[in-house]
Design an enzyme around this catalytic site. Structure first.
Site, PDB file in Angstrom:
ATOM      1  N   HIS A   1      28.672 -15.431 -27.058  1.00  0.00           N
ATOM      2  CA  HIS A   1      28.182 -14.307 -26.255  1.00  0.00           C
ATOM      3  C   HIS A   1      28.651 -12.946 -26.756  1.00  0.00           C
ATOM      4  O   HIS A   1      28.637 -11.979 -26.013  1.00  0.00           O
ATOM      5  CB  HIS A   1      28.499 -14.502 -24.762  1.00  0.00           C
ATOM      6  CG  HIS A   1      29.904 -14.863 -24.429  1.00  0.00           C
ATOM      7  ND1 HIS A   1      30.207 -15.953 -23.625  1.00  0.00           N
ATOM      8  CD2 HIS A   1      31.088 -14.313 -24.749  1.00  0.00           C
ATOM      9  CE1 HIS A   1      31.515 -16.036 -23.483  1.00  0.00           C
ATOM     10  NE2 HIS A   1      32.076 -15.044 -24.151  1.00  0.00           N
TER      11      HIS A   1
ATOM     12  N   HIS B   1      26.906 -13.880 -19.032  1.00  0.00           N
ATOM     13  CA  HIS B   1      27.911 -14.675 -19.758  1.00  0.00           C
ATOM     14  C   HIS B   1      29.102 -15.045 -18.890  1.00  0.00           C
ATOM     15  O   HIS B   1      29.925 -15.867 -19.292  1.00  0.00           O
ATOM     16  CB  HIS B   1      28.389 -13.939 -21.007  1.00  0.00           C
ATOM     17  CG  HIS B   1      29.545 -13.003 -20.795  1.00  0.00           C
ATOM     18  ND1 HIS B   1      29.500 -11.935 -19.921  1.00  0.00           N
ATOM     19  CD2 HIS B   1      30.779 -12.957 -21.360  1.00  0.00           C
ATOM     20  CE1 HIS B   1      30.648 -11.281 -19.956  1.00  0.00           C
ATOM     21  NE2 HIS B   1      31.449 -11.882 -20.808  1.00  0.00           N
TER      22      HIS B   1
ATOM     23  N   ALA C   1      31.438 -13.737 -14.945  1.00  0.00           N
ATOM     24  CA  ALA C   1      31.444 -13.000 -13.686  1.00  0.00           C
ATOM     25  C   ALA C   1      31.367 -11.496 -13.929  1.00  0.00           C
ATOM     26  O   ALA C   1      30.676 -10.775 -13.203  1.00  0.00           O
ATOM     27  CB  ALA C   1      32.715 -13.336 -12.897  1.00  0.00           C
TER      28      ALA C   1
END
Length: 481
Positions: A329, A404, A406
Site C-alpha cells: 500500500h 489500507h 483505519a
C-alpha cells in the site's frame, strides 16, 4: 488544480478532516506545534495540480496528512504525456509497506490459555522488532543485489518462502523494473542489516481469529471460511533501505525540477518527469525496495512458521500455514485503465491505499479469479482487521483502489501527550490480547484512540462500492516494535 480532488468519506470522517483543516487555519493543536503541517484536504488539492495527472486526485476514507501526498491518496499520471511526473511523496518513505495474511487449520480452542502466551513469546523471540533492530538473516552485498532484482523468487530459492507464496503476492512478489544499480550504497548498507525485521511504529505481527464471515463463498475460496479459525497477519515494509531510496530521490529531484522548470505549490511534492533520467532511476530504485519488502515479509513468514512449529511440534505444512495474499500500500505502478472511455497506460501512485482489482482481472491469482483480488486491511492495535475483495466499480472509479487501514485521527505527538501507555497495555490485557512490545512507551502512539474507527472506514468503502467485505478478524496476540 488540473483535475478535481475527490474524497471518499462518511459524515463522521468528514468532520475529522474539516476539523484538521480548521485547526491549521485557526487555533488548534497544529497551528503552533508544527508550522510545516499541511492538512490532508489541502494535500489532496495540491496533488490535483501536478503535471500529467488524470481524472482526479482521490483520497480514501482513511485519509490523513502525510508527506507531500496525504496518506490514502491515489493519483494516476498519463505515461504518454511528456510532462507527467513521478513523485516519491506519492509512494512514501516506507516503500511497499504492506500486509500479508497466513491461514492455518488451527482453531481458537487450539491456542487458548498458555498456548497463546507461548506463541506470542516464541514469535517475539524469532522476529526481530523495534527501531534499528538488526536481522538474523545474513547475506552478502552480491546476494542483496540478487534479492533486489528477483524479489520473492530469491526467497523461494533460499528456502525462505514456499512456491505457492509467490503466486499469492501482488506482482508475484517481483517488480521487473527493479535495478540495484539505482540503489545507493548507503541504502544497501541499511538493507543488509535489516532483512527479516519487523521495525516499529504501526508495524506488527498479529495472531488473529476469524470472527465474522460476510461472504461465505469468497471466504471458502481463500481458505478462511471457518469462524474461529486461526490466522496470522504481518504488516511491515522495506525498512531503512526504502526510506533511504526515497530520501536520495527527493534530493536528486530538487535539481531536476529546477532544470525542467517544474513549479509546485508544495516542495514536499518533489518530482521528476516520468521519462527523465531521474524519474526512471527513482522507479527502478523504488521497485528494488518493493522487492526487498516482499522478501522481508517472506522472511518473517518463515520465522512465524518456525515459531508455530516449535510450539505445536507440527510442521507448517501439517498446519496448512498457506499465504492467503500479500498486498502493498505504498507503491507506484504502471497499469492500464480507462480514462474518459479511452484505455491509457498510467503510472498509478498509491500511498496508504491498496490495489483492489475486480473478478476476472488477469493480474490476480487464478484461484481468486471468480471472487476478485483479496484486500487485507489491518485495524489498530487491539481492534479488528478485515479481508475485502475488489469490485468492478472500484476499477472504474478509483483505478482499482481502496483503503489500507483505519487512518490516524491523532498525531503521534498528540497520542503521547493524551494517552498513558500503561493504561493502554492494561486494557489490551483485560481484552484477552497478549502483547509483546520492544518499546512499551511507544504503545500510546498506536492505541485505538489514535486512529479512526476501522469499521467506519471499511463500511464507507463498501457503501461507495469500491470494495466488498468478506471476513472480519479479531486479534488475540500482538507483536510490535
Amino acid at each position: 488544480m488540473k483535475v478535481p480532488a475527490e474524497i471518499i468519506v462518511n459524515s463522521d470522517l468528514e468532520t475529522l478532516l474539516v476539523q484538521e483543516l480548521h485547526d491549521t487555519c485557526c487555533s488548534g493543536p497544529y497551528s503552533e506545534a508544527d508550522q510545516s503541517f499541511i492538512p490532508a484536504l489541502r494535500q489532496a488539492a495540491n496533488v490535483a495540480a501536478l503535471p500529467g495527472i488524470v481524472r482526479a486526485s482521490l483520497a480514501m476514507p482513511d485519509v490523513h496528512s502525510g508527506y507531500g501526498f496525504c496518506i490514502g491518496n491515489v493519483a494516476a499520471f498519463d505515461m504518454d504525456d511528456p510532462l507527467a511526473v513521478v513523485s516519491p511523496g506519492g509512494v512514501g518513505f516506507d516503500i511497499n509497506c504492506g500486509v500479508r495474511l497466513i491461514r492455518t487449520n488451527l482453531t481458537e480452542a487450539d491456542v487458548n490459555g498458555d498456548v497463546k502466551e507461548k506463541l506470542a513469546e516464541e514469535m517475539f523471540k524469532m522476529i526481530p522488532v523495534g527501531v534499528g533492530r538488526k536481522g538474523d538473516i545474513k547475506i552478502s552485498p552480491e546476494e542483496l543485489d540478487r534479492l533486489l532484482s528477483e524479489g520473492v523468487d530469491w526467497a523461494v530459492e533460499r528456502g525462505l518462502a514456499w512456491e505457492a507464496d509467490r503466486d499469492h503476492c501482488e506482482e508475484n512478489g517481483r517488480m521487473d523494473m527493479a535495478d540495484p544499480t539505482c540503489v545507493s550504497k548507503r541504502a544497501k548498507r541499511r538493507g543488509l542489516k535489516q532483512l527479516g525485521t519487523l521495525g516499529a511504529g504501526n508495524h506488527y505481527a498479529e495472531i488473529q481469529i476469524v470472527e465474522e464471515i460476510y461472504d461465505q463463498g469468497a471466504a471458502d475460496t481463500m481458505g478462511i471460511g471457518n469462524v474461529g479459525q486461526v490466522c496470522i497477519m504481518i504488516h511491515t515494509g522495506s525498512r531503512g533501505l526504502g526510506h533511504q531510496i526515497a530520501t536520495d530521490a527527493l534530493t536528486t529531484m530538487e535539481r531536476a525540477m529546477s532544470r525542467d522548470k517544474i513549479d509546485l505549490n508544495d516542495r514536499q511534492l518533489s518530482c521528476a518527469r516520468i521519462g527523465s533520467r531521474e524519474g526512471k532511476e527513482y522507479l527502478a530504485g523504488m521497485a528494488s525496495a518493493a522487492n526487498f519488502a516482499w522478501v522481508n515479509r517472506s522472511c518473517i513468514t518463515s520465522q512465524t512458521r518456525k515459531a508455530f512449529q516449535e510450539v505445536f511440534q507440527r510442521t507448517p505444512e501439517d498446519m496448512e500455514m498457506h499465504l492467503v495474499y500479500d498486498v502493498c500500500h505504498n507503491i507506484a505502478k504502471v497499469e492500464e485503465h480507462f480514462v474518459d472511455g479511452v484505455q491509457k497506460k498510467l503510472l498509478v501512485h498509491r500511498k496508504g491505499s491498496t490495489r483492489a482489482y475486480p473478478p476476472n482481472h488477469p493480474h490476480i491469482p487464478k484461484d481468486y479469479q471468480s471472487i476478485g483480488q483479496p484486500v487485507l486491511i489491518g485495524g489498530t492495535m487491539g481492534t479488528c482487521s478485515y479481508v475485502l475483495v475488489g469490485t468492478d466499480k472500484g476499477m472504474t472509479e478509483t483505478f482499482g483502489s481502496t483503503c489500507h487501514g483505519a487512518g490516524r485521527a491523532l498525531s503521534r505527538n498528540q497520542s503521547r501527550k493524551n494517552l498513558d501507555y500503561e493504561q493502554v497495555l492494561e486494557r489490551l490485557k483485560n481484552d484477552g490480547i497478549s502483547i509483546r512490545v520492544a518499546s512499551p512507551m511507544l504503545v500510546a502512539e498506536e492505541a485505538p484512540e489514535s486512529y479512526k474507527n476501522v469499521t467506519d472506514v471499511i463500511d464507507t468503502c463498501e457503501d461507495a462500492g469500491i470494495s466488498r467485505k468478506v471476513v472480519k478478524l479479531r486479534p488475540i496476540a500482538v507483536i510490535k516494535g
